[in-house]
Motif scaffolding. Structure first.
Motif, PDB file in Angstrom:
ATOM      1  N   SER A  87       0.855  -1.191   0.000  1.00  0.00           N
ATOM      2  CA  SER A  87       0.000   0.000   0.000  1.00  0.00           C
ATOM      3  C   SER A  87       0.889   1.239   0.000  1.00  0.00           C
ATOM      4  O   SER A  87       2.044   1.182  -0.412  1.00  0.00           O
ATOM      5  N   ASP A  88       0.352   2.343   0.500  1.00  0.00           N
ATOM      6  CA  ASP A  88       1.121   3.587   0.509  1.00  0.00           C
ATOM      7  C   ASP A  88       1.110   4.196   1.898  1.00  0.00           C
ATOM      8  O   ASP A  88       0.476   3.689   2.828  1.00  0.00           O
ATOM      9  N   LEU A  89       1.849   5.293   2.049  1.00  0.00           N
ATOM     10  CA  LEU A  89       1.961   5.959   3.340  1.00  0.00           C
ATOM     11  C   LEU A  89       0.609   6.411   3.863  1.00  0.00           C
ATOM     12  O   LEU A  89       0.306   6.261   5.056  1.00  0.00           O
ATOM     13  N   GLU A  90      -0.230   6.958   2.999  1.00  0.00           N
ATOM     14  CA  GLU A  90      -1.521   7.487   3.448  1.00  0.00           C
ATOM     15  C   GLU A  90      -2.375   6.383   4.064  1.00  0.00           C
ATOM     16  O   GLU A  90      -2.993   6.571   5.114  1.00  0.00           O
ATOM     17  N   THR A  91      -2.414   5.228   3.401  1.00  0.00           N
ATOM     18  CA  THR A  91      -3.204   4.103   3.920  1.00  0.00           C
ATOM     19  C   THR A  91      -2.641   3.629   5.249  1.00  0.00           C
ATOM     20  O   THR A  91      -3.388   3.408   6.215  1.00  0.00           O
ATOM     21  N   PHE A  92      -1.334   3.449   5.301  1.00  0.00           N
ATOM     22  CA  PHE A  92      -0.694   3.018   6.547  1.00  0.00           C
ATOM     23  C   PHE A  92      -0.975   4.000   7.680  1.00  0.00           C
ATOM     24  O   PHE A  92      -1.360   3.599   8.785  1.00  0.00           O
TER      25      PHE A  92
ATOM     26  N   VAL B  99      -7.097  -1.448  13.335  1.00  0.00           N
ATOM     27  CA  VAL B  99      -8.293  -0.797  13.860  1.00  0.00           C
ATOM     28  C   VAL B  99      -9.174  -1.830  14.548  1.00  0.00           C
ATOM     29  O   VAL B  99      -8.938  -3.040  14.461  1.00  0.00           O
ATOM     30  N   PHE B 100     -10.204  -1.363  15.252  1.00  0.00           N
ATOM     31  CA  PHE B 100     -11.077  -2.280  15.989  1.00  0.00           C
ATOM     32  C   PHE B 100     -11.709  -3.325  15.078  1.00  0.00           C
ATOM     33  O   PHE B 100     -11.906  -4.478  15.468  1.00  0.00           O
ATOM     34  N   ALA B 101     -12.025  -2.942  13.844  1.00  0.00           N
ATOM     35  CA  ALA B 101     -12.673  -3.864  12.916  1.00  0.00           C
ATOM     36  C   ALA B 101     -11.796  -5.069  12.605  1.00  0.00           C
ATOM     37  O   ALA B 101     -12.303  -6.138  12.224  1.00  0.00           O
ATOM     38  N   ALA B 102     -10.493  -4.931  12.770  1.00  0.00           N
ATOM     39  CA  ALA B 102      -9.580  -6.040  12.477  1.00  0.00           C
ATOM     40  C   ALA B 102      -9.781  -7.211  13.431  1.00  0.00           C
ATOM     41  O   ALA B 102      -9.534  -8.370  13.071  1.00  0.00           O
ATOM     42  N   ARG B 103     -10.230  -6.925  14.635  1.00  0.00           N
ATOM     43  CA  ARG B 103     -10.387  -7.990  15.632  1.00  0.00           C
ATOM     44  C   ARG B 103     -11.460  -8.999  15.233  1.00  0.00           C
ATOM     45  O   ARG B 103     -11.326 -10.190  15.511  1.00  0.00           O
ATOM     46  N   LYS B 104     -12.506  -8.531  14.582  1.00  0.00           N
ATOM     47  CA  LYS B 104     -13.618  -9.418  14.244  1.00  0.00           C
ATOM     48  C   LYS B 104     -13.233 -10.438  13.188  1.00  0.00           C
ATOM     49  O   LYS B 104     -13.832 -11.522  13.122  1.00  0.00           O
TER      50      LYS B 104
ATOM     51  N   PRO C 254     -12.707  -3.051   0.407  1.00  0.00           N
ATOM     52  CA  PRO C 254     -11.923  -1.849   0.115  1.00  0.00           C
ATOM     53  C   PRO C 254     -11.315  -1.191   1.356  1.00  0.00           C
ATOM     54  O   PRO C 254     -10.586  -0.207   1.245  1.00  0.00           O
ATOM     55  N   THR C 255     -11.626  -1.744   2.530  1.00  0.00           N
ATOM     56  CA  THR C 255     -11.250  -1.084   3.786  1.00  0.00           C
ATOM     57  C   THR C 255      -9.946  -1.634   4.356  1.00  0.00           C
ATOM     58  O   THR C 255      -9.810  -2.850   4.559  1.00  0.00           O
ATOM     59  N   ALA C 256      -9.013  -0.745   4.623  1.00  0.00           N
ATOM     60  CA  ALA C 256      -7.756  -1.126   5.275  1.00  0.00           C
ATOM     61  C   ALA C 256      -8.013  -1.309   6.767  1.00  0.00           C
ATOM     62  O   ALA C 256      -8.533  -0.408   7.429  1.00  0.00           O
TER      63      ALA C 256
END
Length: 292
Positions: A121-126, A190-195, A167-169
């Protein structure tokens, strides 16, 4: 030289500038896992320590911290708050999966079944993911210019790699490559990653991506003993090795305790967790440069 170039970019000072080094580099705190003197014999070792102590006195610092992989030959005060993690990786994905504990393998497969995708990816996404992650942990985020400067200085030896759910990082890391090693030094989820086991999935993707690049060692950096991150890395098959952090006390009388486990920081951490995300992204870079 490339480290100095990265620092120059961070501070907005052109490479090769004639600016006073103390006024420029004296403002930069070391955030590396490892950092100590390099020497061939004990005479050189002692000379380097004496030079550091002299500089510390001139700069009127409280203490000098040496982040060593193994204890030195000195009798400096030390603490073992952190352990570092590493393991060998194979070019065979099956071998890499077998090296992970069975419970953690099932969690990784959960991310795979959820359709997650890992890609460069890129810096902005990270930075979007990383800044949210550290806010959730109660930590001020570093300025984006720091990561931009590191990438500019180290080029292809640094890569942003991200786990996407559609589409979500949801989890992202800044990878450092050195010879046959890979190290995801900055990482956030992010919190969504846990699920959907986003962080576990991303670790698995990094292992195989690094292996394809020819890496044979995965350095997972340090974690505090008896924390969730410490146990997570062990479950992923990494072996813990104690780090010897040693100190020269200059103005201080005791070893500094600048870490989230210090009770005096608890209120600040809990307050920071509650900041609106946009505000934390504005205030974080201002605050983080004063932390060490």
């Amino acid at each position: 030289d490339r480290v100095e170039d990265a620092i120059s970019l961070l501070l907005g000072v052109p490479a090769g500038s004639t600016a006073d080094p103390d006024s420029v580099y004296g403002r930069v705190a070391p955030f590396a896992t490892y950092g100590g003197p390099l020497f061939d014999d004990q005479d050189a070792e002692q000379a380097l320590y004496q030079a550091a102590l002299h500089l510390g006195g001139e700069l009127k610092v409280g203490a000098i911290e040496y982040r060593l992989r193994t204890a030195s030959s000195t009798d400096k005060p030390t603490k073992t708050l952190y352990e570092t993690f590493s393991k060998t990786i194979s070019d065979d994905p099956d071998e890499n999966m077998k090296a992970i504990r069975s419970k953690q393998r099932n969690i990784i497969r959960k991310g795979i079944k959820a359709g997650l995708e890992g890609r460069a990816s890129d810096l902005e996404t990270f930075y979007e993911v990383y800044s949210e992650s550290v806010r959730n942990l109660g930590t001020p985020v570093f300025p984006k210019q720091l990561f931009k400067g590191i990438k500019a200085a180290f080029g292809n030896e640094v890569e942003f790699f991200t786990a996407f759910s559609g589409p979500t990082a949801i989890s992202s890391a800044m990878l450092f490559y050195f010879r046959n090693e890979v190290c995801p030094y900055y990482w956030g989820g992010v919190f969504a990653a846990r699920k959907v086991a986003g962080n576990d999935f991303l670790c698995w993707e990094i292992i195989n991506r690094a292996a394809q690049r020819g890496c044979t060692i995965f350095d997972f950096g340090r974690s505090k003993v008896d924390t969730g991150a410490h146990k997570w890395k062990q479950n992923l098959g990494f072996e813990a090795t104690p780090l010897a952090y040693e100190y020269d006390l200059v103005a201080d009388e005791t070893i500094p305790e600048v870490n989230p486990n210090n009770p005096k920081y608890r209120y600040m951490i809990e307050t920071w967790k509650r900041l609106p995300l946009p505000l934390s992204r504005v205030l974080g870079p201002i605050v983080s440069k004063h932390l060490g």
